[in-house]
Write a protein that holds these residues in place. Sequence first.
Motif, PDB file in Angstrom:
ATOM      1  N   SER A 186       0.830  -1.202   0.000  1.00 54.95           N
ATOM      2  CA  SER A 186       0.000   0.000   0.000  1.00 54.95           C
ATOM      3  C   SER A 186       0.862   1.249   0.000  1.00 54.95           C
ATOM      4  N   TYR A 187       0.361   2.269  -0.682  1.00 57.58           N
ATOM      5  CA  TYR A 187       1.029   3.571  -0.689  1.00 57.58           C
ATOM      6  C   TYR A 187      -0.035   4.644  -0.562  1.00 57.58           C
ATOM      7  N   MET A 188       0.226   5.625   0.319  1.00 60.02           N
ATOM      8  CA  MET A 188      -0.750   6.682   0.566  1.00 60.02           C
ATOM      9  C   MET A 188      -0.090   8.037   0.413  1.00 60.02           C
ATOM     10  N   TYR A 189      -0.769   8.934  -0.302  1.00 59.68           N
ATOM     11  CA  TYR A 189      -0.305  10.304  -0.471  1.00 59.68           C
ATOM     12  C   TYR A 189      -1.458  11.237  -0.135  1.00 59.68           C
ATOM     13  N   LYS A 190      -1.292  11.970   0.973  1.00 59.39           N
ATOM     14  CA  LYS A 190      -2.357  12.840   1.475  1.00 59.39           C
ATOM     15  C   LYS A 190      -3.634  12.023   1.676  1.00 59.39           C
ATOM     16  N   ASN A 191      -4.709  12.360   0.968  1.00 57.30           N
ATOM     17  CA  ASN A 191      -5.980  11.646   1.156  1.00 57.30           C
ATOM     18  C   ASN A 191      -6.201  10.533   0.141  1.00 57.30           C
ATOM     19  N   PHE A 192      -5.201  10.238  -0.677  1.00 61.18           N
ATOM     20  CA  PHE A 192      -5.329   9.234  -1.719  1.00 61.18           C
ATOM     21  C   PHE A 192      -4.481   8.013  -1.372  1.00 61.18           C
ATOM     22  N   GLY A 193      -4.956   6.833  -1.784  1.00 57.94           N
ATOM     23  CA  GLY A 193      -4.217   5.610  -1.519  1.00 57.94           C
ATOM     24  C   GLY A 193      -4.319   4.641  -2.671  1.00 57.94           C
ATOM     25  N   VAL A 194      -3.271   3.835  -2.834  1.00 58.59           N
ATOM     26  CA  VAL A 194      -3.276   2.776  -3.846  1.00 58.59           C
ATOM     27  C   VAL A 194      -2.724   1.508  -3.206  1.00 58.59           C
ATOM     28  N   LYS A 195      -3.300   0.381  -3.582  1.00 55.60           N
ATOM     29  CA  LYS A 195      -2.884  -0.908  -3.010  1.00 55.60           C
ATOM     30  C   LYS A 195      -2.892  -1.956  -4.107  1.00 55.60           C
ATOM     31  N   VAL A 196      -1.820  -2.734  -4.192  1.00 53.42           N
ATOM     32  CA  VAL A 196      -1.737  -3.826  -5.156  1.00 53.42           C
ATOM     33  C   VAL A 196      -1.501  -5.123  -4.398  1.00 53.42           C
ATOM     34  N   GLY A 197      -2.034  -6.216  -4.932  1.00 53.20           N
ATOM     35  CA  GLY A 197      -1.891  -7.493  -4.249  1.00 53.20           C
ATOM     36  C   GLY A 197      -2.129  -8.663  -5.169  1.00 53.20           C
ATOM     37  N   TRP A 198      -1.953  -9.851  -4.599  1.00 57.11           N
ATOM     38  CA  TRP A 198      -2.139 -11.094  -5.363  1.00 57.11           C
ATOM     39  C   TRP A 198      -2.642 -12.155  -4.384  1.00 57.11           C
ATOM     40  N   ASP A 199      -3.863 -12.599  -4.578  1.00 59.77           N
ATOM     41  CA  ASP A 199      -4.450 -13.629  -3.724  1.00 59.77           C
ATOM     42  C   ASP A 199      -4.440 -14.977  -4.433  1.00 59.77           C
ATOM     43  N   ILE A 209      -5.925  -4.636  -7.701  1.00 65.22           N
ATOM     44  CA  ILE A 209      -5.485  -3.275  -7.435  1.00 65.22           C
ATOM     45  C   ILE A 209      -6.650  -2.482  -6.851  1.00 65.22           C
ATOM     46  N   SER A 210      -6.355  -1.617  -5.863  1.00 66.01           N
ATOM     47  CA  SER A 210      -7.373  -0.778  -5.218  1.00 66.01           C
ATOM     48  C   SER A 210      -6.915   0.667  -5.239  1.00 66.01           C
ATOM     49  N   ALA A 237     -12.209   1.926  -4.858  1.00 68.38           N
ATOM     50  CA  ALA A 237     -12.553   1.135  -6.042  1.00 68.38           C
ATOM     51  C   ALA A 237     -11.525   0.019  -6.179  1.00 68.38           C
ATOM     52  N   LYS A 238     -12.016  -1.192  -6.423  1.00 67.73           N
ATOM     53  CA  LYS A 238     -11.116  -2.349  -6.489  1.00 67.73           C
ATOM     54  C   LYS A 238     -11.417  -3.187  -7.726  1.00 67.73           C
ATOM     55  N   GLY A 239     -10.359  -3.628  -8.396  1.00 65.81           N
ATOM     56  CA  GLY A 239     -10.507  -4.515  -9.549  1.00 65.81           C
ATOM     57  C   GLY A 239      -9.658  -5.759  -9.387  1.00 65.81           C
ATOM     58  N   GLU A 240     -10.160  -6.883  -9.879  1.00 71.07           N
ATOM     59  CA  GLU A 240      -9.441  -8.158  -9.799  1.00 71.07           C
ATOM     60  C   GLU A 240      -9.498  -8.853 -11.157  1.00 71.07           C
ATOM     61  N   LEU A 241      -8.410  -9.493 -11.519  1.00 73.77           N
ATOM     62  CA  LEU A 241      -8.402 -10.438 -12.625  1.00 73.77           C
ATOM     63  C   LEU A 241      -8.579 -11.829 -12.041  1.00 73.77           C
ATOM     64  N   VAL A 242      -9.466 -12.628 -12.621  1.00 76.96           N
ATOM     65  CA  VAL A 242      -9.771 -13.960 -12.085  1.00 76.96           C
ATOM     66  C   VAL A 242      -9.188 -15.006 -13.028  1.00 76.96           C
ATOM     67  N   THR A 243      -8.149 -15.694 -12.571  1.00 78.36           N
ATOM     68  CA  THR A 243      -7.521 -16.737 -13.377  1.00 78.36           C
ATOM     69  C   THR A 243      -7.595 -18.064 -12.625  1.00 78.36           C
TER      70      THR A 243
END
Length: 241
Positions: free
Chosen positions: A107-120, A146-147, A159-165
């Motif tokens: 996760s990375y946050m800048y002021k009021n914005f944030g981004v998060k990447v992951g792999w489940d 990614i969120s 907002a979150k998106g996932e690729l389903v493989t």
Amino acid sequence: MIYRYPIILFIFLAGYFRLSAQEPVPKDTFDITRHTMQFPHQYKKWGFKVSAGLFMVKPPKDLIENALQAPLVNIHAIFGLPYNFSLEGDLTTIVVSNQLALGPRYSYMYKNFGVKVGWDIAFVYGQMKQYGFDNSTMAWIHYPNISLGYKLKKIAFTAKGELVTVTKVTTKSGENEVSRSKNFVNGFTAALYIEQRIHKNNVFIIGIKDNYVKYYWPTWLIFTTFNRHYHIPELNFIWVL
């Protein structure tokens, strides 16, 4: 003498209200960042957070007769790690079909914005031996995700998106293996979560999610033969514990 008592009472009340006015009002230090499950931010190192939720799902009529709504019970946990990393686990069940997922996040946050990447990586197991069925399903699914989030003091939007493989899925009827598939892109998901302070430090989450997939894991036990993608909506109600 009669007039002394009102004067004394007046002086007493004036002093009381003066002291009350001088007492500091407790400052509301609440920041929703520390209480969110979906909003991307640096989780407390070695900290542990859990949420419980109910997902309302409406599969298409092609998959389930009369498109009955099926509630899914969900438990989600986050374990904070150093250097903006975290580990997230998730259990979703409708008893006859279950998915257990585990994966890292950055996760990375800048002021009021944030981004998060992951792999489940998720393991799916379902079994039904009632109503004339004797079916079972086992599968392994990968969810790269990614969120993106924005937050205010008491509310956060993510907002979150996932690729389903799917790396492997096996279905059986009794002892007979009726299908086996490996390594295919099943589709993707898109979701929007709103995390809102309800009372004191308690946060409630409402989410809307669209599963655009060929095979929706809770319904794999019915062995659908349709080779097409479906839009399967979810309405999520989640309480941060």
